[in-house]
Motif scaffolding. Structure first.
Motif, PDB file in Angstrom:
ATOM      1  N   CYS A   9      -3.343  -0.494 -13.706  1.00 38.64           N
ATOM      2  CA  CYS A   9      -3.442  -0.574 -12.243  1.00 38.64           C
ATOM      3  C   CYS A   9      -3.395  -2.033 -11.770  1.00 38.64           C
ATOM      4  CB  CYS A   9      -4.725   0.089 -11.756  1.00 38.64           C
ATOM      5  SG  CYS A   9      -4.746   1.887 -11.924  1.00 38.64           S
ATOM      6  N   TYR A  10      -4.050  -2.896 -12.511  1.00 36.47           N
ATOM      7  CA  TYR A  10      -4.039  -4.327 -12.181  1.00 36.47           C
ATOM      8  C   TYR A  10      -2.618  -4.882 -12.232  1.00 36.47           C
ATOM      9  CZ  TYR A  10      -4.565  -9.366 -12.891  1.00 36.47           C
ATOM     10  OH  TYR A  10      -4.440 -10.729 -12.804  1.00 36.47           O
ATOM     11  N   GLU A  11      -1.861  -4.519 -13.280  1.00 32.21           N
ATOM     12  CA  GLU A  11      -0.498  -5.033 -13.412  1.00 32.21           C
ATOM     13  C   GLU A  11       0.387  -4.545 -12.261  1.00 32.21           C
ATOM     14  OE1 GLU A  11       0.596  -7.288 -15.247  1.00 32.21           O
ATOM     15  OE2 GLU A  11      -0.809  -7.465 -16.904  1.00 32.21           O
ATOM     16  N   LEU A  12       0.218  -3.302 -11.860  1.00 34.26           N
ATOM     17  CA  LEU A  12       0.992  -2.790 -10.728  1.00 34.26           C
ATOM     18  C   LEU A  12       0.654  -3.560  -9.448  1.00 34.26           C
ATOM     19  CD1 LEU A  12       0.730   1.058 -11.397  1.00 34.26           C
ATOM     20  CD2 LEU A  12       2.857  -0.268 -11.346  1.00 34.26           C
ATOM     21  N   TYR A  13      -0.640  -3.751  -9.207  1.00 37.31           N
ATOM     22  CA  TYR A  13      -1.065  -4.447  -7.995  1.00 37.31           C
ATOM     23  C   TYR A  13      -0.612  -5.905  -8.004  1.00 37.31           C
ATOM     24  CZ  TYR A  13      -4.028  -6.230  -4.267  1.00 37.31           C
ATOM     25  OH  TYR A  13      -4.481  -6.822  -3.116  1.00 37.31           O
TER      26      TYR A  13
ATOM     27  N   ASN B  36      -9.786  -0.086  -6.102  1.00 40.90           N
ATOM     28  CA  ASN B  36      -9.757  -1.548  -6.154  1.00 40.90           C
ATOM     29  C   ASN B  36      -8.336  -2.083  -6.044  1.00 40.90           C
ATOM     30  OD1 ASN B  36     -12.358  -1.717  -8.696  1.00 40.90           O
ATOM     31  ND2 ASN B  36     -12.565  -1.905  -6.473  1.00 40.90           N
ATOM     32  N   MET B  37      -7.393  -1.381  -6.697  1.00 44.83           N
ATOM     33  CA  MET B  37      -6.016  -1.867  -6.793  1.00 44.83           C
ATOM     34  C   MET B  37      -5.058  -1.164  -5.824  1.00 44.83           C
ATOM     35  SD  MET B  37      -6.354  -4.272  -8.882  1.00 44.83           S
ATOM     36  CE  MET B  37      -7.772  -4.780  -9.858  1.00 44.83           C
ATOM     37  N   GLY B  38      -5.591  -0.361  -4.908  1.00 42.74           N
ATOM     38  CA  GLY B  38      -4.752   0.221  -3.876  1.00 42.74           C
ATOM     39  C   GLY B  38      -4.033   1.503  -4.244  1.00 42.74           C
TER      40      GLY B  38
ATOM     41  N   GLU C 192       0.825  -1.206   0.000  1.00 44.59           N
ATOM     42  CA  GLU C 192       0.000   0.000   0.000  1.00 44.59           C
ATOM     43  C   GLU C 192       0.861   1.258   0.000  1.00 44.59           C
ATOM     44  OE1 GLU C 192      -0.441  -2.606   1.875  1.00 44.59           O
ATOM     45  OE2 GLU C 192      -2.413  -3.363   1.279  1.00 44.59           O
ATOM     46  N   SER C 193       1.937   1.247   0.782  1.00 41.45           N
ATOM     47  CA  SER C 193       2.791   2.432   0.850  1.00 41.45           C
ATOM     48  C   SER C 193       3.519   2.667  -0.461  1.00 41.45           C
ATOM     49  CB  SER C 193       3.802   2.290   2.002  1.00 41.45           C
ATOM     50  OG  SER C 193       4.658   1.186   1.786  1.00 41.45           O
ATOM     51  N   VAL C 194       3.889   1.597  -1.156  1.00 34.79           N
ATOM     52  CA  VAL C 194       4.553   1.746  -2.454  1.00 34.79           C
ATOM     53  C   VAL C 194       3.569   2.276  -3.487  1.00 34.79           C
ATOM     54  CG1 VAL C 194       5.730   0.529  -4.314  1.00 34.79           C
ATOM     55  CG2 VAL C 194       6.244  -0.045  -1.947  1.00 34.79           C
TER      56      VAL C 194
END
Length: 275
Positions: free
Chosen positions: A161-165, A31-33, A3-5
């Motif tokens: 966003c999905y790929e990052l999460y 959704n993805m933080g 979450e912090s990243v």
């Protein structure tokens, strides 16, 4: 930790036109933080009924969104930026999200504060211009069927966003190796790259000096500066290195002004005076 990243990543929308899209983007970010939404000269009301309808439980992301007038303002303080585009451009290497996006999450040796990365998306009707792409260091294109390759803006943001999460959800996975011909400088750095506002100041001074000494001409300055921007964006110079380059430019400015003064004095000395 994840979450912090993710909180350091800015989702930057340049001139978004659809409130429904902006609301859907806020929802998928939550959704993805991801939390930090930046709107550059938005052409819609991000707090209107349509945006809130699509955001559902992510109204707080919309309420906290930063609204700025220009892309350089949106990138102020950022050290890394990836731009999205659906079509090839001259001297631009396009990468899939899974390969490029983890680069935004790599740890850096910080000079001050917290590293910031930005993921930039263009308007729905045209995407990012060549000039806007000049503000990024790497470029992402989402693979899709050639018969209809253009994705909806909110869908494109959702995939990224999905790929990052997903990457952060698998901490044991190694960082993807950037494909050739990307330079080795895209490996984790032992120093903090200069923020984009620091680089922008350098580019402005560089253009002024190169025009003054005749290397650039007004009608070709934009295309030449495009190449300089791409060169230095790839190099990822540190703040100290940018300061050194600006010191050189300042010395060139001083020497040019001094030479001009001496030239005027010489001409004055050679001009005959009346008795």
């Amino acid at each position: 930790m994840a979450e912090s990243v993710l909180a350091t990543i800015r989702i930057v929308l340049v001139e978004p036109a659809g409130a429904l899209n902006v609301g859907a983007i806020a929802r998928v970010m939550k959704n993805m933080g991801l939390q930090h939404l930046v709107l550059v000269n938005p052409q819609c009301d991000q707090l209107g009924a349509d945006a809130l309808l699509m955001a559902v439980h992510a109204a707080d992301v919309l309420a906290a969104a930063t609204v700025v007038a220009t892309l350089p303002e949106a990138l102020r303080g950022c050290q890394r930026a990836i731009a999205t585009t659906a079509r090839p451009r001259v001297d631009t290497i396009l990468e899939p999200p899974r390969t490029a996006l983890p680069w935004l999450l790599e740890p850096l040796q910080l000079e001050n504060g917290q590293a910031m990365g930005a993921l930039i998306f263009g308007p729905e009707d045209r995407g990012l211009s060549n000039e806007e792409l000049n503000h990024a260091q790497r470029f992402v294109a989402i693979p899709s069927h050639p018969e209809y390759a253009a994705l909806n803006l909110a869908q494109a943001v959702a995939i990224c966003c999905y790929e990052l999460y997903q990457f952060l959800s698998s901490p044991a996975a190694p960082l993807p190796v950037a494909p050739s011909p990307l330079p080795a400088s895209f490996s984790p750095l032992p120093f903090a790259p200069a923020a984009f506002d620091i680089l922008e100041g350098y580019y402005q001074q560089l253009e002024t000096v190169l025009l003054a000494i005749g290397y650039l001409h007004p009608h070709t300055a934009a295309s030449r500066m495009h190449k300089f921007r791409r060169l230095f964006n790839r190099a990822l110079p540190s703040s100290d290195e940018v300061a050194m380059l600006r010191g050189i430019l300042s010395q060139v400015e001083w020497a040019t002004q001094k030479a001009g003064t001496l030239d005027k004095q010489t001409k004055s000395d050679l001009t005959p005076t009346e008795d």
